[in-house]
Write an enzyme that holds these catalytic residues in place. Structure first.
Site, PDB file in Angstrom:
ATOM      1  N   GLU B  69       0.811  -1.216   0.000  1.00  0.00           N
ATOM      2  CA  GLU B  69       0.000   0.000   0.000  1.00  0.00           C
ATOM      3  C   GLU B  69       0.847   1.271   0.000  1.00  0.00           C
ATOM      4  OE1 GLU B  69      -0.489  -2.616   1.905  1.00  0.00           O
ATOM      5  OE2 GLU B  69      -2.588  -3.258   1.759  1.00  0.00           O
ATOM      6  N   PHE B 131     -10.973  -7.441  14.569  1.00  0.00           N
ATOM      7  CA  PHE B 131      -9.935  -7.866  13.631  1.00  0.00           C
ATOM      8  C   PHE B 131      -9.687  -6.775  12.585  1.00  0.00           C
ATOM      9  CE2 PHE B 131      -8.689 -10.135   9.683  1.00  0.00           C
ATOM     10  CZ  PHE B 131      -7.427 -10.531  10.110  1.00  0.00           C
ATOM     11  N   GLN B 132      -8.438  -6.379  12.436  1.00  0.00           N
ATOM     12  CA  GLN B 132      -8.014  -5.334  11.498  1.00  0.00           C
ATOM     13  C   GLN B 132      -8.706  -3.993  11.732  1.00  0.00           C
ATOM     14  OE1 GLN B 132      -8.040  -7.087   7.510  1.00  0.00           O
ATOM     15  NE2 GLN B 132      -5.989  -7.873   7.929  1.00  0.00           N
ATOM     16  N   LYS B 181     -17.289  -0.913   6.731  1.00  0.00           N
ATOM     17  CA  LYS B 181     -17.791  -1.905   5.783  1.00  0.00           C
ATOM     18  C   LYS B 181     -19.320  -1.893   5.673  1.00  0.00           C
ATOM     19  CE  LYS B 181     -17.153  -6.689   4.427  1.00  0.00           C
ATOM     20  NZ  LYS B 181     -16.471  -7.951   4.715  1.00  0.00           N
ATOM     21  N   MET B 489      24.196   9.292   1.193  1.00  0.00           N
ATOM     22  CA  MET B 489      24.038  10.595   1.824  1.00  0.00           C
ATOM     23  C   MET B 489      24.387  10.527   3.309  1.00  0.00           C
ATOM     24  SD  MET B 489      23.562  13.676   1.349  1.00  0.00           S
ATOM     25  CE  MET B 489      22.567  14.304  -0.009  1.00  0.00           C
TER      26      MET B 489
HETATM   27  C1  LIG Z   1      12.585   5.957   4.686  1.00  0.00           C
HETATM   28  C2  LIG Z   1      13.875   6.630   4.979  1.00  0.00           C
HETATM   29  N1  LIG Z   1      14.753   6.066   5.835  1.00  0.00           N
HETATM   30  C3  LIG Z   1      15.928   6.675   6.086  1.00  0.00           C
HETATM   31  C4  LIG Z   1      16.253   7.859   5.490  1.00  0.00           C
HETATM   32  C5  LIG Z   1      17.579   8.541   5.799  1.00  0.00           C
HETATM   33  N2  LIG Z   1      18.395   8.623   4.592  1.00  0.00           N
HETATM   34  C6  LIG Z   1      18.462   9.733   3.833  1.00  0.00           C
HETATM   35  S1  LIG Z   1      19.428   9.547   2.493  1.00  0.00           S
HETATM   36  C7  LIG Z   1      19.821   7.987   2.923  1.00  0.00           C
HETATM   37  C8  LIG Z   1      20.733   7.166   2.078  1.00  0.00           C
HETATM   38  C9  LIG Z   1      20.113   6.745   0.813  1.00  0.00           C
HETATM   39  O1  LIG Z   1      20.932   5.778   0.224  1.00  0.00           O
HETATM   40  P1  LIG Z   1      20.751   5.408  -1.292  1.00  0.00           P
HETATM   41  O2  LIG Z   1      19.331   5.116  -1.583  1.00  0.00           O
HETATM   42  O3  LIG Z   1      21.727   4.354  -1.647  1.00  0.00           O
HETATM   43  O4  LIG Z   1      21.086   6.772  -2.030  1.00  0.00           O
HETATM   44  P2  LIG Z   1      22.504   7.529  -2.118  1.00  0.00           P
HETATM   45  O5  LIG Z   1      22.536   8.576  -1.061  1.00  0.00           O
HETATM   46  O6  LIG Z   1      23.578   6.505  -1.937  1.00  0.00           O
HETATM   47  O7  LIG Z   1      22.509   8.125  -3.479  1.00  0.00           O
HETATM   48  C10 LIG Z   1      19.194   7.624   4.109  1.00  0.00           C
HETATM   49  C11 LIG Z   1      19.345   6.329   4.778  1.00  0.00           C
HETATM   50  C12 LIG Z   1      15.299   8.415   4.626  1.00  0.00           C
HETATM   51  N3  LIG Z   1      15.491   9.593   4.033  1.00  0.00           N
HETATM   52  N4  LIG Z   1      14.137   7.770   4.372  1.00  0.00           N
END
Ligand SMILES: Cc1ncc(C[n+]2csc(CCOP(=O)(O)OP(=O)(O)O)c2C)c(N)n1
Ligand SMILES: [Mg+2]
Lengths: 175, 576
Positions: B69, B131-132, B181, B489
């Site tokens: 979802e 439930f749910q 529902k 990042m």
């Molecule tokens: C759902 C979620 N969890 C954690 C983060 C924290 N976060 C921001 S950028 C990043 C790294 C992303 O890694 P990747 O998808 O490999 O992209 P890259 O930065 O390597 O290009 C993380 C963990 C986030 N923004 N969203």
């Protein structure tokens, strides 16, 4: 903090399930502090009137007001803080009393605070007091040494003196 | 062990064929959606919404069966961003509804018109932890513009009308409609539409003349004015007006991350993205400006850095449809509440041509794009180069969705956008996992467009399951995985601010070629700069989804960077 003071906000809201929840959720989420909150019907069927006492500087209170307006059910927010305000709160205070102290308490309460004793039991009294919140605070402070058992406060409600009004007519709001 | 599922047990009954049955809440809901012009729904069935799925085939509404979802919410979001029409997602009660939450929050933070419909347990058991059963309106209270529980069939029509009205007008946002529902099953007809009347909801569209005049006065006196254009430009469709305004007044334009595409990136007056990873010249312009006009943006912390040092010389004119944004983060000299396009039209009425030659020359002298090149120092493939080539070979005309991370910032910096709504990214919430499902929504809403999802190796693994939906829908989405072997990042922050302590940021990937193969998606892996063009050309020649994996230099950083909570004085321009 500089400029922080108490503001009294009158908030007219549509009388629908969940409205209180939305308002409180907003305050919690954005970290606004609420001293007291009182809710009841207004002069208009379908509209409830909330009186909120909040602490904040003018900028925070402006944010509170604007965020409140974003809630669908909020019809009008008025900051009524000022000289021209009648503020009242009701409190019921249950205090320990024995033969020796009962007379003192009753005198203090009725002469100084013009409050009433609404229940007397062998070892307690219940005091009913109305007035500005500060008056209730001060009564409580004064009788604390006797031994307070319970305090029930309604939160503050407020209305402006004179012909000024925060009311809206629902028809106006729609137009 | 016998696993008992009680999901549909209690509801199993022999029922007459659909056509023989009288109209019920489910049909009323479908009709109400159709009345709003809904053509596509992203959803997933379950016990509470079976009645809806029962009648859905009777309607000319295309249902996209997602794999999770969250994917439905992001796809509906992508659909909305690319088409300007509200996106609709649908989930069952309980876990179906909670799986929408991240997607709804993403839409909330980026002001996206999303209508989420959730099933709910029958009213008779609401409040019993049935439930749910989950209190989804409670859960989504702070992440929706508004939400509703529909209690009677007669309320379905008006509620759906209100939901779409709220989602799409004023400052747009997600609206959730929770339908028990028994309401779906109860008999009823859709009543004719009535004008939507919401007591406490009257967004200001046309700005106050006096404020416009004050803004014009301040602008006339300005020596070094700057426009900061945000998402509001795109939402209100004000690109043309903004171009006219900027050209007439000769004011340069900086863009927020979500403002990209709202003003042509290649326009001489465009300074590109501002903020944490914005271009140095753009952030310098903010620092030197004497007047800043923020239009349809909210001075969020990724734009301002440390607020006390943001635009220290500037008076701020802030135009936004949401009065609560004005004065929230920065002090405003001239507040203007209203729709961005209306405000620009009013300002165009008010202002004669202006010139700022010295100022523009000064900014031009600062102009330097962050370095990129085909080859990183190590001889590996540079991620920036991949984006640059993608831009060149698609002639800058693709719709690009991104995930969140370094690749997102490189895409923002190097995929220059000249077309409104071609740039689709999760800005406010920064939701990893957004890129792939959003691209799927884009492809369904804009079958004419070339769609690229530029995603990271981390984020793609969060919602990769939607490859299944993409294939099932034959949605022509090109997936470009920028594989740096890291949660890049976060690794960059660890490198710069935490002593290179790469705690839990190296991340492994599956063999994406095998994944692609398993889904029946043509795929190619690219490891050398000289293979890039060929791979992109190959992907573009294929009619249908493709997957390209770019194995890039692992420790590349995004520059420039103003560290979180810093100011321009803390800007790191390039590798030390
Ligand atoms: C759902 C979620 N969890 C954690 C983060 C924290 N976060 C921001 S950028 C990043 C790294 C992303 O890694 P990747 O998808 O490999 O992209 P890259 O930065 O390597 O290009 C993380 C963990 C986030 N923004 N969203
Ligand atoms: Mg990565």
């Amino acid at each position: 903090m500089e400029g922080v003071r108490r503001h009294t906000l009158v908030v007219l809201v549509e009388d629908r399930p969940g409205v209180m929840n939305r308002v409180m959720s907003l305050f919690r989420q954005r970290g606004f502090n609420v001293d007291s909150i009182a809710v009841g019907h207004s002069e208009q069927p379908g509209l409830s009137r909330m009186t909120l006492v909040v602490q904040g500087d003018d900028r925070t209170v402006e944010q509170v007001t604007k965020q409140l307006y974003k809630l669908l059910e909020v019809i009008k927010v008025t900051d009524v803080t000022g000289e021209n305000l009648i503020q009242r709160e009701l409190a019921l205070v249950k205090v320990a009393a024995n033969e020796r102290t009962r007379g003192d308490i009753m005198r203090l309460v009725s002469e100084v605070y013009r409050a009433r004793i609404v229940d007397a039991a062998p070892d307690t009294l219940v005091i009913e007091v109305t007035g500005p919140s500060e008056k209730i605070d001060s009564l409580i402070t004064l009788i604390r040494p006797y031994g307070i058992k319970e305090v029930a406060r309604t939160g503050c409600v407020a209305i402006e003196r004179g012909s000024g009004s925060v009311a809206v007519r629902v028809e106006d709001a729609v137009a | 062990m016998v696993v008992q599922t009680n999901e549909t047990e209690t509801d199993r009954r022999a029922e007459p064929t659909p056509a023989a049955r009288p109209s019920n809440g489910a049909r009323v809901l479908c009709r109400a959606l159709q009345r709003e012009g809904v053509r596509v729904i992203f959803g997933y069935p379950g016990g509470a919404v079976i009645p809806l799925y029962d009648v859905l085939p009777e309607f000319d509404i295309h249902h996209v069966l997602v794999r999770h979802e969250q994917g439905a919410a992001h796809a509906a979001d992508g659909y909305a961003r690319a088409t300007g029409r509200p996106g609709v997602c649908l989930a069952t009660s309980g876990p179906g509804a909670t799986n929408l939450v991240t997607g709804i929050a993403t839409a909330m933070l980026d002001s996206i018109p999303l209508v989420a419909i959730t099933g709910q347990v029958p009213q008779a058991v609401i409040g019993t932890d049935a439930f749910q059963e989950i209190d989804i309106t409670g859960i989504t209270l702070p992440i929706t513009k508004h939400n509703f529980v529909v209690r009677r069939v007669a309320d379905i029509g008006p509620t759906i009308q209100q939901a779409f009205h709220l989602a799409t007008t004023g400052r747009p946002g997600p609206v959730l409609v929770d339908v028990p529902k028994d309401v779906l099953l109860a008999e009823g007809e859709l009543a004719p539409p009535e004008p939507v009347q919401l007591l406490g909801y009257r967004p200001t569209i046309v700005p106050h003349r006096r404020q416009i005049r004050r803004a014009a006065e301040v602008l006339r006196a300005a020596q070094r004015p700057l426009i900061l254009a945000g998402h509001g430009i795109l939402i209100s469709g004000a690109t043309e007006e903004l171009v006219r305004f900027a050209e007439r007044t000769q004011i340069p334009v900086g863009l927020t991350l979500l403002g990209i595409g709202g003003f042509p990136g290649s326009h001489p007056l465009c300074l590109g993205m501002v903020g944490m990873h914005g271009f140095a010249h753009a952030n310098r312009a903010i620092h030197e400006a004497d007047v800043i006009v923020g239009i349809g943006m909210r001075f969020d912390d990724r734009v301002t850095g440390r607020v006390s040092e943001f635009a220290p010389r500037a008076q701020i004119i802030h135009i936004d449809i949401d009065p609560a944004e004005i004065g929230k983060n920065v002090e405003t000299a001239v507040p203007v509440v209203g729709d961005a396009r209306e405000a620009l039209l009013a300002l165009l009425d008010e202002l004669e041509p202006l010139r700022h030659d010295d100022w523009l020359a000064q900014i031009a002298s600062w102009r330097k794009r962050p370095a990129s090149g085909p080859v990183a120092p190590t001889g590996e493939l540079a991620p920036q180069y991949v984006v640059e080539r993608l831009h060149a070979l698609t002639e800058g005309r693709a719709i690009v969705t991104t995930d969140v991370g370094q690749h997102q910032m490189w895409a923002a910096q190097f995929y220059t956008c000249d077309i409104p709504h071609q740039w689709i990214t999760s800005g406010g919430l920064g939701t990893m996992g957004f890129g792939v499902p959003a691209a799927m929504g884009v492809a369904l809403g804009r079958p004419d467009a070339e769609v690229w999802a530029v995603v990271g190796d981390g984020g793609v693994q969060m919602t990769m399951f939607e490859f299944g939906t993409i294939v099932q829908e034959r949605a022509p989405v090109h997936i470009a995985i920028i594989n740096n072997g890291y949660l890049g990042m976060v690794r960059q922050w660890q490198e710069l601010f935490h002593n290179r302590n790469y705690s839990e940021t190296p991340i492994s990937s599956p063999d994406y070629m095998l994944i692609a193969q398993a889904y029946g998606i043509p795929g190619r892996r690219v490891t050398r700069p000289e293979e890039v063009d060929d791979a992109i050309r190959w992907a573009r020649s294929i009619d249908g989804p493709t997957l390209l994996e770019f194995v890039v230099n692992q420790e590349e950083n995004v520059y420039p960077m103003i560290p979180s909570g810093g100011s321009i004085r803390d800007m790191i321009e390039e590798e030390a």
